[in-house]
Design a protein around this motif. Structure first.
Motif, short mmCIF file in Angstrom:
data_model
loop_
_atom_site.label_atom_id
_atom_site.label_comp_id
_atom_site.label_asym_id
_atom_site.label_seq_id
_atom_site.Cartn_x
_atom_site.Cartn_y
_atom_site.Cartn_z
N TRP A 13 0.82 -1.21 0.00
CA TRP A 13 0.00 0.00 0.00
C TRP A 13 0.85 1.26 0.00
O TRP A 13 0.44 2.31 -0.50
N ARG A 16 0.19 5.57 0.27
CA ARG A 16 -1.20 5.96 0.05
C ARG A 16 -1.92 6.21 1.38
O ARG A 16 -1.65 5.55 2.37
N ASP A 17 -2.85 7.14 1.35
CA ASP A 17 -3.71 7.34 2.52
C ASP A 17 -4.55 6.09 2.75
O ASP A 17 -4.84 5.34 1.80
N ARG A 133 -8.06 7.17 -8.44
CA ARG A 133 -7.01 8.15 -8.14
C ARG A 133 -7.08 8.52 -6.67
O ARG A 133 -7.70 9.49 -6.26
N HIS A 134 -6.44 7.69 -5.86
CA HIS A 134 -6.49 7.87 -4.41
C HIS A 134 -5.33 8.72 -3.94
O HIS A 134 -4.26 8.75 -4.57
N ASP A 135 -5.53 9.41 -2.82
CA ASP A 135 -4.48 10.26 -2.27
C ASP A 135 -3.25 9.44 -1.92
O ASP A 135 -3.33 8.44 -1.20
N GLY A 136 -2.12 9.84 -2.47
CA GLY A 136 -0.86 9.15 -2.20
C GLY A 136 -0.51 8.09 -3.22
O GLY A 136 0.62 7.57 -3.21
N GLY A 137 -1.43 7.76 -4.13
CA GLY A 137 -1.13 6.76 -5.16
C GLY A 137 -2.37 6.08 -5.69
O GLY A 137 -3.38 5.94 -4.99
N ASP A 138 -2.31 5.66 -6.92
CA ASP A 138 -3.44 5.01 -7.57
C ASP A 138 -3.68 3.61 -7.01
O ASP A 138 -2.78 2.98 -6.43
N VAL A 139 -4.89 3.12 -7.22
CA VAL A 139 -5.24 1.73 -6.87
C VAL A 139 -6.24 1.23 -7.90
O VAL A 139 -7.11 1.97 -8.36
N ALA A 173 0.25 -0.62 -9.86
CA ALA A 173 -0.45 -0.20 -8.64
C ALA A 173 -1.20 -1.38 -8.03
O ALA A 173 -1.66 -2.28 -8.76
#
Length: 266
Positions: A13, A16-17, A133-139, A173
């Protein structure tokens, strides 16, 4: 109605937040046990949990004969339409969504639940993947078609195609898999760090460690809760409704919350 919470820490992870996923699974709505007004209350309660990602894991309508109404897919999904997270709402279909619309299953045509989701603009991931597009990195979010549309058990022919869905995953990711049945968990690739499933109702009727109503098949391995294997994690929601009989024993209905974060809990 209980809230069942899981905290999943995973090194992949990274920075990422935390991602809070709120799951409504196996609603099996229908009066008198789960009338439409209760569905609306469930959706409102799920929203109060402040989801980043809202997930519907299929089996929308009652799966037993002790009901007298409120089982139409359009009405049920209309009652769920305000359930939403910051990254939106995503759904997969369950086996009963096909069993209750068997002509559609035989023709591989859209079933009523599929049409209702489209009508209410709730994205259905049918062997598809989408990038969040999540905070700190994609998932990646990967959703699979149902594995048991013809009531043939885990070894039968399904509509699921994990390989086709993963072909749409075009970066490294981490990925989250939505699959109504948990049977495919041993086959998910390493990149899929978390799999979310329902289907079992957590056994629905538990006497000791037995689940005589739902977990009746010898080739069903996964029952309820968390399973870990080679860095991959499976969470099975106990769901809300019932199959066979409108009774739960030692397995109360639940809304499931999974918080995905790095190993330090950041």
């Amino acid at each position: 109605m209980r809230i069942k919470r899981y905290r999943v820490e995973h090194p992949a992870w990274g920075a990422r937040d935390p991602l809070r996923i709120v799951i409504i699974s196996d609603l099996h709505a229908g009066a008198p046990q789960i009338p439409l007004r209760r569905v609306r209350r469930i959706a409102a309660k799920a929203n109060r949990l402040n989801p980043d990602l809202a997930v519907l894991l299929g089996d929308f309508s009652a799966a037993h004969r002790w009901t007298w109404g409120g089982t139409g897919k359009f009405e049920i999904i209309d009652a769920l339409k305000h359930f939403s997270g910051r990254h939106g709402t995503f759904a997969v279909l369950g086996n009963h969504d096909w069993w209750q619309d068997f002509d559609a299953a035989k023709e591989r045509a859209p079933c009523e639940a599929q049409t209702a989701l489209a009508h209410h603009r709730i994205p259905l991931l049918d062997n598809e993947a989408t990038l969040l597009r999540h905070d700190g990195g994609d998932v990646w979010l990967v959703g699979l078609a149902d594995q048991r549309p013809f009531d043939a058990g885990p070894e039968g022919e399904g509509f699921d195609d994990l390989d086709a869905a993963m072909e749409l995953v075009t970066s490294e990711a981490p990925a989250i898999v939505l699959a109504h049945e948990p049977d495919l968990f041993p086959n998910v690739p390493e990149q899929c760090i978390l799999t979310l499933s329902g289907h079992t109702h957590g056994g629905q009727i538990r006497i000791g460690n037995r689940s005589p109503i739902i977990m009746a098949s010898e080739n069903e391995t996964y029952s309820y809760g968390r399973y870990d294997a080679d860095g991959r994690i499976l969470i099975i929601s106990g769901g809300i409704g019932c199959s066979e009989v409108p009774v739960r024993v030692n397995m109360p209905p639940e809304i499931t919350v999974v918080t995905l974060c790095d190993v330090e809990g950041k």
